[in-house]
Design an enzyme around this catalytic site. Structure first.
Site, short mmCIF file in Angstrom:
data_model
loop_
_atom_site.label_atom_id
_atom_site.label_comp_id
_atom_site.label_asym_id
_atom_site.label_seq_id
_atom_site.Cartn_x
_atom_site.Cartn_y
_atom_site.Cartn_z
N ILE A 1 -2.46 18.54 3.03
CA ILE A 1 -3.54 19.06 3.90
C ILE A 1 -4.42 17.94 4.44
CG2 ILE A 1 -3.60 21.33 2.77
CD1 ILE A 1 -6.28 20.09 1.42
N ILE B 1 2.76 15.24 7.49
CA ILE B 1 3.46 15.12 6.20
C ILE B 1 4.20 16.42 5.87
CG2 ILE B 1 3.11 14.87 3.70
CD1 ILE B 1 0.99 12.80 4.26
N ARG C 1 -5.63 13.51 4.27
CA ARG C 1 -5.96 12.43 3.33
C ARG C 1 -7.44 12.10 3.45
NH1 ARG C 1 -1.40 9.83 1.45
NH2 ARG C 1 -2.57 7.92 1.03
N GLY D 1 0.80 -1.23 0.00
CA GLY D 1 0.00 0.00 0.00
C GLY D 1 0.83 1.27 0.00
N ALA E 1 -0.10 3.51 10.18
CA ALA E 1 0.04 2.10 9.79
C ALA E 1 -0.10 1.20 11.00
CB ALA E 1 1.40 1.90 9.12
N HIS F 1 23.59 3.87 31.34
CA HIS F 1 24.41 5.08 31.23
C HIS F 1 25.64 4.80 30.37
CE1 HIS F 1 26.33 8.83 32.28
NE2 HIS F 1 27.45 8.16 32.51
P1 NAD Z 1 -2.59 16.29 8.81
O1 NAD Z 1 -4.04 16.26 9.10
O2 NAD Z 1 -1.61 15.76 9.78
O3 NAD Z 1 -2.15 17.82 8.54
C1 NAD Z 1 -2.77 18.62 7.57
C2 NAD Z 1 -2.48 20.08 7.93
O4 NAD Z 1 -2.90 20.89 6.83
C3 NAD Z 1 -3.26 20.55 9.14
O5 NAD Z 1 -2.38 21.17 10.04
C4 NAD Z 1 -4.27 21.54 8.57
O6 NAD Z 1 -4.57 22.59 9.44
C5 NAD Z 1 -3.54 22.04 7.34
N1 NAD Z 1 -4.41 22.56 6.28
C6 NAD Z 1 -5.58 22.05 5.84
N2 NAD Z 1 -6.05 22.78 4.81
C7 NAD Z 1 -5.14 23.77 4.59
C8 NAD Z 1 -5.05 24.84 3.65
N3 NAD Z 1 -5.99 25.02 2.72
N4 NAD Z 1 -3.97 25.67 3.73
C9 NAD Z 1 -3.01 25.48 4.66
N5 NAD Z 1 -3.05 24.49 5.56
C10 NAD Z 1 -4.10 23.63 5.53
O7 NAD Z 1 -2.45 15.61 7.39
P2 NAD Z 1 -1.15 15.18 6.58
O8 NAD Z 1 0.05 15.83 7.14
O9 NAD Z 1 -1.50 15.41 5.14
O10 NAD Z 1 -1.07 13.63 6.87
C11 NAD Z 1 -2.11 12.78 6.39
C12 NAD Z 1 -2.21 11.51 7.18
O11 NAD Z 1 -1.04 10.73 7.03
C13 NAD Z 1 -2.42 11.73 8.64
O12 NAD Z 1 -3.43 10.84 9.06
C14 NAD Z 1 -1.11 11.37 9.24
O13 NAD Z 1 -1.28 10.85 10.55
C15 NAD Z 1 -0.59 10.32 8.30
N6 NAD Z 1 0.88 10.32 8.31
C16 NAD Z 1 1.51 9.99 9.46
C17 NAD Z 1 2.88 10.04 9.52
C18 NAD Z 1 3.58 9.69 10.79
O14 NAD Z 1 2.93 9.18 11.68
N7 NAD Z 1 4.87 9.95 10.94
C19 NAD Z 1 3.63 10.46 8.42
C20 NAD Z 1 2.95 10.81 7.28
C21 NAD Z 1 1.56 10.74 7.24
#
Ligand code: NAD
Length: 468
Positions: free
Chosen positions: A272, A185, A274, A43, A323, A447
């Site tokens: 922004i 992200i 998923r 995926g 995941a 340590h």
């Molecule tokens: P997110 O929901 O974490 O963040 C999206 C951000 O975009 C938010 O802060 C929101 O306020 C902002 N936003 C929304 N519309 C906007 C606009 N028009 N202009 C400016 N800012 C705007 O989503 P993501 O970062 O896209 O991640 C998606 C999914 O993938 C999440 O469920 C995340 O948990 C998962 N993911 C997790 C990891 C990790 O755990 N390390 C890594 C990558 C992705």
């Protein structure tokens, strides 16, 4: 086990972390499983998400270390410069992904999971149809995942306007990038881009520019300051307007408070959030209910949908899009299919890790959430600045922060700093086992190690500490 007419005990639709975990766990419990996948098993996470993104972050880490080699007494020869060779970076990232996908395919085969390649759709009689082939299961698990959301005017073309689907490929890297969205992200890519020399502007709609939702504010603040110090330009409260082409690239306009600005960039990364993949998989033919946000509605005690025998797990349901949460939900669904009583996932205690530099990780309540929930809260922190191992590795930015009920259990465990992703394991267990700080403080931390900062924080709750 299959009743007459069923070809399999379980048909799993979608082979990402949720789907493949269901297949592996179900098969190891003796169930016969068909796993339907139209693309490559693994995926988004394995093929264009977690794995390649973290491989790229590791490249940035090596680059950072290499450029600071002199700090460790390793002196450069020749012109002394290190430069990323993107073809090699790409080769390495792809190598890691290919090995993992290959390993997963072998494991699925070894467990006798039948992999059916193609686009699967649920049918009115509860079967799954894949390119004319009908698969009947005693149970069905929907694990079709999610895709990036887009903004009108910012439709991705994979070159100028990209999503995380493209950005894990280093061949799409450009010199000037605007990242829209400062969530998980957006922050991870801003961290990579900045560290490899890309001029990076982060545009976040909410009042806090970096990780505005999720982590403790103090912890997110450390990351925000680090990114800014290293060169990321961060605009919080930014309202973006559709980009227009310019000679050199794209012009993106945004309003932030009283500022109205336009910046020229070569690329925009839209991050922004998923949305769940629910189109064209036959949900309507079986009458599977969606919730008000468009996710498949489930009872999280069993991961069952409104149709008996049909389950949904992972990003297609409205639980944290991680995941490892999908893995946990797969186990719940399979246990229910087996007639066992699953322990439901406790979504308030899941481990969160953001693999930026510095890394951010947490489990449980933030200080703000704990106070809002009415707890009498006690908070202690320990910075990595005084930690011997942190000095040795040259990474002293960050802290451990523990939020506890007064004389009670740990409610939240928060980290920002080196190897926070790995250090979280101890705090995750403490939160979910409802340990008190002194339960943990009593244990020995090796340590020199970064984990000593955890031990010190816990000891501080007794009013005594060694180095606190
Ligand atoms: P997110 O929901 O974490 O963040 C999206 C951000 O975009 C938010 O802060 C929101 O306020 C902002 N936003 C929304 N519309 C906007 C606009 N028009 N202009 C400016 N800012 C705007 O989503 P993501 O970062 O896209 O991640 C998606 C999914 O993938 C999440 O469920 C995340 O948990 C998962 N993911 C997790 C990891 C990790 O755990 N390390 C890594 C990558 C992705």
């Amino acid at each position: 086990m299959s009743p007459s007419g069923a070809d399999f005990d379980v048909v799993v639709l979608g082979g990402g972390p949720g789907g493949y975990a269901a297949a592996l766990y179900g098969a190891s419990a003796g169930l016969s499983i068909a796993l339907v996948e139209r693309d490559t098993v693994g995926g988004t996470c394995l093929n264009r998400g977690c794995i390649p993104a973290k491989a790229l972050l590791q490249t940035a880490e090596v680059y950072r270390t290499a450029t600071h080699a002199a700090d460790f007494g390793i002196m450069p020869e020749g012109d002394g410069a290190f430069r990323p060779d993107w073809a090699r970076v790409e080769q390495r990232t792809t190598g890691v992904v290919d090995k993992l996908v290959g390993g997963l395919s072998t494991l699925l085969k070894r467990r006798k999971v039948t992999i059916v390649k193609g686009h699967g759709r649920l049918t009115a009689d509860g079967a799954v149809e894949v390119d004319g082939q009908t698969l009947r299961g005693r149970a069905t698990i929907i694990s079709t995942g999610s895709v990036p959301r887009s903004i009108p005017g910012f439709e991705p073309d994979g070159e100028r306007i990209v999503t995380s689907d493209h950005s894990t490929r280093s061949d799409v890297l450009r010199e000037r990038v605007a990242v829209i969205g400062g969530g998980v992200i957006g922050s991870e890519f801003a961290s990579v881009f900045t560290d490899v020399g890309v001029q990076t502007t982060l545009l976040e709609a909410l009042p806090d520019g970096v990780l505005p939702i999720g982590p403790d504010r103090e912890i997110a603040g450390v990351l925000a300051r680090s990114l800014a110090r290293r060169g990321t330009t961060i605009h919080a409260g930014a309202r973006v307007t559709a980009p227009s082409p310019s000679d050199g690239g794209l012009v993106v306009g945004f309003e932030s408070g009283s500022t109205v600005e336009k910046i020229e960039v070569d690329q925009v990364l839209v991050a922004i959030g998923r949305r769940p993949v629910t189109d064209d998989i036959g949900l309507e033919s079986l009458g599977i209910a969606l919730d008000e946000r468009g996710f498949v509605a489930v009872d999280t005690a069993t991961m069952s949908t409104n149709r008996a025998g049909v389950y949904a797990i992972g990003d297609v349901v409205d639980t944290p899009g991680l995941a490892h949460v999908a893995y946990a939900e797969a186990i719940v669904a399979i246990q229910h299919i087996l007639g066992e009583t699953p322990v439901p996932v406790d979504y308030t205690g899941v481990p969160w890790v953001v693999y930026t530099h510095p890394e951010v990780a947490w489990a449980g309540l933030t200080e703000e959430q704990a106070r809002a929930a009415g707890h009498d809260v006690e908070v202690h922190k320990h910075r990595f600045a005084g930690n011997g191992r942190a000095m040795i590795i040259g990474e002293t930015d960050g802290m451990v922060k523990v939020v506890s009920a007064k004389n009670g259990p740990i409610l939240g465990f928060h980290l920002v700093g080196p190897w926070a992703s790995e250090l979280l394991a101890e705090g995750y267990l403490a939160v979910n086992w409802q340990a008190t700080p002194l339960d943990v403080g009593h244990f020995i931390h090796p340590h020199p190690s970064l984990s000593e900062a955890i031990g010190e924080t816990m000891l501080t709750f007794s009013g005594r500490s060694l180095h606190g």
